[in-house]
Scaffold this motif. Sequence first.
Motif, PDB file in Angstrom:
ATOM      1  N   ILE A  62     -26.972  17.070   6.641  1.00  0.00           N
ATOM      2  CA  ILE A  62     -26.628  15.610   6.472  1.00  0.00           C
ATOM      3  C   ILE A  62     -27.581  14.787   5.622  1.00  0.00           C
ATOM      4  N   VAL A  63     -28.675  14.665   6.170  1.00  0.00           N
ATOM      5  CA  VAL A  63     -29.828  13.571   5.537  1.00  0.00           C
ATOM      6  C   VAL A  63     -30.793  14.372   5.186  1.00  0.00           C
ATOM      7  N   ALA A  81     -25.338   8.364   4.369  1.00  0.00           N
ATOM      8  CA  ALA A  81     -24.704   9.412   4.943  1.00  0.00           C
ATOM      9  C   ALA A  81     -23.869   9.087   5.975  1.00  0.00           C
ATOM     10  N   VAL A  82     -24.178   8.122   6.748  1.00  0.00           N
ATOM     11  CA  VAL A  82     -23.252   7.434   7.616  1.00  0.00           C
ATOM     12  C   VAL A  82     -21.778   6.710   7.079  1.00  0.00           C
ATOM     13  N   ALA A  83     -22.032   6.131   6.091  1.00  0.00           N
ATOM     14  CA  ALA A  83     -21.242   5.473   5.165  1.00  0.00           C
ATOM     15  C   ALA A  83     -20.170   6.618   4.845  1.00  0.00           C
ATOM     16  N   GLN A  84     -20.700   7.736   4.206  1.00  0.00           N
ATOM     17  CA  GLN A  84     -20.079   8.785   3.756  1.00  0.00           C
ATOM     18  C   GLN A  84     -19.122   9.389   4.737  1.00  0.00           C
ATOM     19  N   LEU A 149     -17.325  19.180   1.895  1.00  0.00           N
ATOM     20  CA  LEU A 149     -18.490  19.107   2.291  1.00  0.00           C
ATOM     21  C   LEU A 149     -19.536  19.712   1.447  1.00  0.00           C
ATOM     22  N   PHE A 150     -19.368  20.784   0.884  1.00  0.00           N
ATOM     23  CA  PHE A 150     -20.335  21.554  -0.023  1.00  0.00           C
ATOM     24  C   PHE A 150     -20.742  20.577  -1.104  1.00  0.00           C
ATOM     25  N   GLY A 151     -19.930  19.688  -1.730  1.00  0.00           N
ATOM     26  CA  GLY A 151     -20.284  19.009  -2.590  1.00  0.00           C
ATOM     27  C   GLY A 151     -21.252  17.735  -2.079  1.00  0.00           C
ATOM     28  N   GLY A 179     -22.788  27.553  -8.103  1.00  0.00           N
ATOM     29  CA  GLY A 179     -23.043  26.646  -9.108  1.00  0.00           C
ATOM     30  C   GLY A 179     -21.972  25.227  -9.136  1.00  0.00           C
ATOM     31  N   ALA A 180     -21.556  24.894 -10.177  1.00  0.00           N
ATOM     32  CA  ALA A 180     -20.620  23.620 -10.346  1.00  0.00           C
ATOM     33  C   ALA A 180     -19.501  23.921  -9.210  1.00  0.00           C
ATOM     34  N   GLN A 181     -19.141  25.051  -9.007  1.00  0.00           N
ATOM     35  CA  GLN A 181     -17.888  25.124  -7.994  1.00  0.00           C
ATOM     36  C   GLN A 181     -18.192  24.429  -6.451  1.00  0.00           C
TER      37      GLN A 181
END
Length: 192
Positions: A62-63, A81-84, A149-151, A179-181
């Motif tokens: 996360i961080v 991260a908390v805001a996200q 989550l991956f992005g 990659g970009a996926q």
Amino acid sequence: MKHIRLRRTTGLAIAAALLAAAPFLTAQAQQQHAHVHGQLKLDVAVDGPTVVIDMESPLDHIVGFERAPKTDAEKKIVEDAVAQLRAADKLFIVDPAANCKLGPVDLRSGALGLGNPDPNEPVGHADLDATFSFNCTNAAAAKFIDLNLFGAFKGLRQIDSQIATAQGQFKRQLKRPAGAQAAQPARLSWGK
């Protein structure tokens, strides 16, 4: 058996549904408080008018570190991260057929001073646990959740999930796309 923490307000039916999913756990997932880098655990319960997502993750995903923030830059990373995470409807997009709106978000981490963290959390290997509740007009219609989550979290390589619905219990594993996926949502689906 793994102990699944749920807020009292989520109801006994959700707890029963998640506990019913316990036989579908692998031996690795049955280890309480397993802390595996690159791996995030999600328990999803679809019950009545709610979809509840319980998440366990090493704080590193996360961080980028597993302790309390020390510098102003680390404090800013934690704040972002908390805001996200509090804007969970951007990370978890429940099937539109369920017509859900984000409800309560409960974040817990001893290292970050959030909520009521797990007192058994090992020192130096901090976790972030969270419960995201979605209030829906037709939760039973949900057949998937698109996960961003991956992005959002670059250290994340794998998502292991258990899903409990009126249609049954399901176990799914999603791997980080190449990659970009990775920036595109990964679909966590269940049912037929």
